[in-house]
Enzyme design. Structure first.
Site, PDB file in Angstrom:
ATOM      1  N   THR A 137      -6.678  18.421  -0.626  1.00  0.00           N
ATOM      2  CA  THR A 137      -6.392  17.446  -2.180  1.00  0.00           C
ATOM      3  C   THR A 137      -7.097  17.735  -3.296  1.00  0.00           C
ATOM      4  O   THR A 137      -8.297  16.697  -2.444  1.00  0.00           O
ATOM      5  CB  THR A 137      -5.599  16.380  -0.735  1.00  0.00           C
ATOM      6  OG1 THR A 137      -4.750  16.521  -0.060  1.00  0.00           O
ATOM      7  CG2 THR A 137      -5.605  15.042  -2.507  1.00  0.00           C
TER       8      THR A 137
ATOM      9  N   TYR B 266      -9.548  15.902   1.696  1.00  0.00           N
ATOM     10  CA  TYR B 266     -10.709  15.568   0.387  1.00  0.00           C
ATOM     11  C   TYR B 266     -11.683  16.080   0.355  1.00  0.00           C
ATOM     12  O   TYR B 266     -12.523  16.235   1.542  1.00  0.00           O
ATOM     13  CB  TYR B 266     -10.236  13.778   0.581  1.00  0.00           C
ATOM     14  CG  TYR B 266      -9.125  13.315   0.594  1.00  0.00           C
ATOM     15  CD1 TYR B 266      -8.121  13.485  -0.294  1.00  0.00           C
ATOM     16  CD2 TYR B 266      -9.048  12.686   1.195  1.00  0.00           C
ATOM     17  CE1 TYR B 266      -7.312  12.875  -0.698  1.00  0.00           C
ATOM     18  CE2 TYR B 266      -7.460  11.671   1.235  1.00  0.00           C
ATOM     19  CZ  TYR B 266      -6.745  12.247   0.226  1.00  0.00           C
ATOM     20  OH  TYR B 266      -5.466  11.602   0.041  1.00  0.00           O
TER      21      TYR B 266
ATOM     22  N   LYS C  64      -3.320  20.778  -3.133  1.00  0.00           N
ATOM     23  CA  LYS C  64      -2.145  19.534  -3.066  1.00  0.00           C
ATOM     24  C   LYS C  64      -3.027  18.960  -3.890  1.00  0.00           C
ATOM     25  O   LYS C  64      -3.756  18.442  -4.127  1.00  0.00           O
ATOM     26  CB  LYS C  64      -2.799  18.882  -1.961  1.00  0.00           C
ATOM     27  CG  LYS C  64      -0.955  18.182  -2.270  1.00  0.00           C
ATOM     28  CD  LYS C  64      -1.161  17.239  -0.527  1.00  0.00           C
ATOM     29  CE  LYS C  64       0.149  15.971  -0.443  1.00  0.00           C
ATOM     30  NZ  LYS C  64      -1.076  14.705  -1.266  1.00  0.00           N
TER      31      LYS C  64
ATOM     32  N   TYR D 228       0.814  -0.633   0.422  1.00  0.00           N
ATOM     33  CA  TYR D 228       0.180  -0.012   0.034  1.00  0.00           C
ATOM     34  C   TYR D 228       0.565   1.088  -0.107  1.00  0.00           C
ATOM     35  O   TYR D 228       0.718   2.095  -0.957  1.00  0.00           O
ATOM     36  CB  TYR D 228      -1.310   0.133   1.445  1.00  0.00           C
ATOM     37  CG  TYR D 228      -1.304   1.099   1.227  1.00  0.00           C
ATOM     38  CD1 TYR D 228      -3.319   1.092   0.341  1.00  0.00           C
ATOM     39  CD2 TYR D 228      -1.484   2.332   2.651  1.00  0.00           C
ATOM     40  CE1 TYR D 228      -3.261   2.763   0.244  1.00  0.00           C
ATOM     41  CE2 TYR D 228      -1.447   3.381   2.842  1.00  0.00           C
ATOM     42  CZ  TYR D 228      -3.239   3.649   1.561  1.00  0.00           C
ATOM     43  OH  TYR D 228      -3.438   4.633   1.783  1.00  0.00           O
TER      44      TYR D 228
ATOM     45  N   ARG E   2       0.651   7.511  -7.380  1.00  0.00           N
ATOM     46  CA  ARG E   2      -0.680   7.056  -6.674  1.00  0.00           C
ATOM     47  C   ARG E   2      -1.954   6.550  -7.549  1.00  0.00           C
ATOM     48  O   ARG E   2      -3.715   6.805  -7.498  1.00  0.00           O
ATOM     49  CB  ARG E   2      -1.222   6.844  -5.323  1.00  0.00           C
ATOM     50  CG  ARG E   2      -0.081   6.827  -5.037  1.00  0.00           C
ATOM     51  CD  ARG E   2       0.351   6.671  -3.019  1.00  0.00           C
ATOM     52  NE  ARG E   2      -0.412   6.487  -2.280  1.00  0.00           N
ATOM     53  CZ  ARG E   2      -0.436   4.946  -1.978  1.00  0.00           C
ATOM     54  NH1 ARG E   2       1.010   4.603  -1.752  1.00  0.00           N
ATOM     55  NH2 ARG E   2      -1.052   4.668  -1.237  1.00  0.00           N
TER      56      ARG E   2
ATOM     57  N   HIS F   6       0.457  12.911  -6.521  1.00  0.00           N
ATOM     58  CA  HIS F   6       0.033  11.573  -5.279  1.00  0.00           C
ATOM     59  C   HIS F   6       0.974  10.871  -5.267  1.00  0.00           C
ATOM     60  O   HIS F   6       0.300   9.262  -4.937  1.00  0.00           O
ATOM     61  CB  HIS F   6      -1.506  11.759  -5.690  1.00  0.00           C
ATOM     62  CG  HIS F   6      -2.234  10.954  -4.654  1.00  0.00           C
ATOM     63  ND1 HIS F   6      -3.425  12.247  -3.827  1.00  0.00           N
ATOM     64  CD2 HIS F   6      -2.053  10.567  -3.176  1.00  0.00           C
ATOM     65  CE1 HIS F   6      -3.886  11.642  -2.872  1.00  0.00           C
ATOM     66  NE2 HIS F   6      -3.067  11.009  -2.805  1.00  0.00           N
TER      67      HIS F   6
ATOM     68  N   ARG G   5      -5.140   1.541  -8.385  1.00  0.00           N
ATOM     69  CA  ARG G   5      -3.290   0.684  -7.569  1.00  0.00           C
ATOM     70  C   ARG G   5      -3.872  -1.051  -7.833  1.00  0.00           C
ATOM     71  O   ARG G   5      -4.928  -1.646  -6.587  1.00  0.00           O
ATOM     72  CB  ARG G   5      -3.724   1.375  -6.349  1.00  0.00           C
ATOM     73  CG  ARG G   5      -3.797   3.100  -6.745  1.00  0.00           C
ATOM     74  CD  ARG G   5      -3.590   3.269  -4.883  1.00  0.00           C
ATOM     75  NE  ARG G   5      -3.987   4.448  -4.776  1.00  0.00           N
ATOM     76  CZ  ARG G   5      -3.642   5.963  -4.286  1.00  0.00           C
ATOM     77  NH1 ARG G   5      -3.844   4.951  -2.715  1.00  0.00           N
ATOM     78  NH2 ARG G   5      -4.581   6.548  -3.993  1.00  0.00           N
TER      79      ARG G   5
HETATM   80  C1  LIG Z   1       0.963   5.091   1.370  1.00  0.00           C
HETATM   81  C2  LIG Z   1       0.206   6.752   1.042  1.00  0.00           C
HETATM   82  C3  LIG Z   1      -0.540   6.813   1.635  1.00  0.00           C
HETATM   83  C4  LIG Z   1      -1.403   8.315   1.595  1.00  0.00           C
HETATM   84  N1  LIG Z   1      -2.273   8.685   1.654  1.00  0.00           N
HETATM   85  C5  LIG Z   1      -2.582  10.819   1.015  1.00  0.00           C
HETATM   86  C6  LIG Z   1      -3.615  11.112   1.686  1.00  0.00           C
HETATM   87  O1  LIG Z   1      -4.308  10.424   2.216  1.00  0.00           O
HETATM   88  N2  LIG Z   1      -3.895  12.689   1.375  1.00  0.00           N
HETATM   89  C7  LIG Z   1      -2.727  13.468   1.195  1.00  0.00           C
HETATM   90  O2  LIG Z   1      -3.549  14.369   0.541  1.00  0.00           O
HETATM   91  N3  LIG Z   1      -1.367  12.315  -0.095  1.00  0.00           N
HETATM   92  C8  LIG Z   1      -2.036  11.336  -0.029  1.00  0.00           C
HETATM   93  N4  LIG Z   1      -0.439  10.434  -0.209  1.00  0.00           N
HETATM   94  C9  LIG Z   1       0.736  11.002  -0.889  1.00  0.00           C
HETATM   95  C10 LIG Z   1       1.342  11.954  -0.204  1.00  0.00           C
HETATM   96  O3  LIG Z   1       0.918  13.109   0.272  1.00  0.00           O
HETATM   97  C11 LIG Z   1       2.811  12.756  -1.001  1.00  0.00           C
HETATM   98  O4  LIG Z   1       2.085  13.431  -2.001  1.00  0.00           O
HETATM   99  C12 LIG Z   1       3.443  11.079  -1.465  1.00  0.00           C
HETATM  100  O5  LIG Z   1       3.781  10.831  -0.890  1.00  0.00           O
HETATM  101  C13 LIG Z   1       4.883  12.379  -2.247  1.00  0.00           C
HETATM  102  O6  LIG Z   1       4.944  10.542  -3.256  1.00  0.00           O
HETATM  103  P1  LIG Z   1       6.535  10.175  -2.833  1.00  0.00           P
HETATM  104  O7  LIG Z   1       5.976   9.380  -1.690  1.00  0.00           O
HETATM  105  O8  LIG Z   1       7.595   9.561  -3.935  1.00  0.00           O
HETATM  106  O9  LIG Z   1       7.428  11.075  -1.206  1.00  0.00           O
HETATM  107  C14 LIG Z   1      -0.466   9.396   0.675  1.00  0.00           C
HETATM  108  C15 LIG Z   1       0.886   8.553   0.200  1.00  0.00           C
HETATM  109  C16 LIG Z   1       0.893   7.531   0.135  1.00  0.00           C
HETATM  110  C17 LIG Z   1       2.598   6.515  -0.090  1.00  0.00           C
END
Ligand SMILES: Cc1cc2nc3c(=O)[nH]c(=O)nc-3n(C[C@H](O)[C@H](O)[C@H](O)COP(=O)(O)O)c2cc1C
Length: 384
Positions: A156, A130, A255, A25, A282, A279, A165
């Protein structure tokens, strides 16, 4: 921290420590993970410009974001479910961020609720939100964030619909429903005894702290994903920013901006900041890396709002690269999630010390004595 000499080592330690459904995840991206790979590869590809003989005995890594003084130009990004990677994980990570003098941003879908995290630290945290269909519930969350002293709201906007995913289906996080799915995850937990002891037994309650009131008794992982699918609001548009503004008077950061025109729109509605982000690869697979998207955005709006960036940042060198490309500050996502999973608060603290040390070397050898001095001057052949 024994076993980890770089932030990347924490990824391997996390892989060993976590049940696969949690590791995949964190680690995974959407669809074929092209953007996930691009984030890392494009950033690595940015060549730093070495300069010498310039007296770099004094380096200043401090900066200010949204009126907050930071010891490093870095914040911990919102990471959903992070609290499942270590016992009461978001609390541990927030403590590490506070000790390092940087902000921690709590996800809407964290395991620990806002109040648990804010009562564990003195420094104000940021809160990520969100767009949720139920505006009354959003109002409540925003009131809680205000009441808990959150300093900055990160809204976001790149998840009107969830990305595909596929790793989550292979790992058993999604798709494996009902009793069979639960047993598969239980088995993964039991075969990772350190996690089972730390989180499985001592990390309770296992829930999404902030949305627990609307989930009620439905606390399973499938309930969580179903809630996200049914309650994240795909009608979200720029008009909704009026609603957010009316409920939140503090700094507002949007964001998930990847396009110059959207960045200009964010400046036009009066946001204080944006995060150039996909993100972490993702959401929409195939979009450009943030390293590529950032420079034109920074050029277009850098004098109107604070530009943050994330995606693929795994080292202090990467932080310097993002700053050189035009960011005022950098969010770390997976970097802290891996470190937390591997070694809890100490792991996150150690990872941040590594990032700082790496930044110092990069700043010294690009002859940038302060964060302000890091610009395109620190890059070789910058032609994007
Ligand atoms: C496991 C996971 C969960 C995430 N959950 C959120 C979230 O709840 N809200 C959000 O705005 N971004 C979320 N993100 C995105 C991160 O805030 C961020 O944009 C991203 O991890 C940046 O890329 P990097 O992990 O390669 O540094 C998530 C990322 C990951 C890896």
């Amino acid at each position: 921290m024994r076993g980890a000499a770089s932030a990347l080592d924490y990824r391997e330690l996390a892989r060993r420590r976590l049940p696969p459904f949690l590791f995949e995840y964190i680690d995974g991206g959407s669809y074929a993970e092209v953007t996930l790979r691009r984030n890392i590869a494009d950033l690595e590809d940015i060549a730093l410009r070495q300069r010498v003989l310039t007296d770099v005995s004094t380096l200043d890594l401090t900066t200010e974001l949204f009126g907050q003084k930071l010891k490093l130009p870095v914040a911990l990004a919102p990471v959903g479910l992070a609290g499942m990677n270590a016992r009461r994980g978001e609390v541990q990570a927030a403590r590490a961020a506070e000790a390092a003098g940087i902000p921690f941003c709590l996800s809407t879908v964290s395991a620990c609720p806002l109040s648990e995290v804010t009562s564990a630290v003195q420094a104000p945290i940021w809160f990520q939100l969100y767009m949720i269909r139920d505006r009354g519930f959003m109002r409540e969350l925003l009131a809680q964030a205000r009441g808990a002293g959150c300093s900055t709201l990160v809204f976001t906007v790149d998840m009107p619909v969830p990305g595909s995913r596929y790793r989550d289906y292979h790992s058993g996080l999604a798709g494996a429903s009902g009793f069979a799915g639960t047993m598969r995850r239980v088995w993964q937990g039991m075969t990772h005894p350190r996690w089972a002891w730390d989180v499985g037994i001592h990390g309770r309650p296992h829930q999404l702290g902030n949305v627990a009131p609307v989930l009620g008794k439905n606390t399973g992982l499938e309930d969580f994903f179903a809630w996200m699918r049914n309650n994240f609001d795909p009608t979200v548009s720029w008009r909704d920013l009026d609603f957010i503004r009316s409920e939140w008077s503090g700094p507002l950061v949007i964001k998930g901006i990847l396009d110059k025109d959207d960045a200009i729109a964010a400046a036009d509605i009066g946001a204080e900041g944006i995060v150039v982000s996909n993100h972490g690869g993702r959401q929409l697979d195939g979009v450009p890396s943030t390293a590529r998207a950032l420079p034109p955005i920074a050029d277009a709006v850098g004098d109107r709002l604070t530009v943050l960036a994330d995606g693929g940042v795994r080292s202090g060198l990467d932080v310097v690269r993002m700053l050189a490309l035009g960011a005022n500050g950098v969010l770390l996502g997976r970097a802290w999630a891996y470190a937390l999973a591997a070694a809890g608060e100490q792991g996150v603290s150690h990872m941040l010390r590594l990032v700082e040390a790496e930044m110092r070397v990069a700043m010294a050898l690009t002859s940038c004595r302060s964060v302000r001095e890091i610009g395109r001057n620190a890059l070789v052949d910058f032609d994007r």
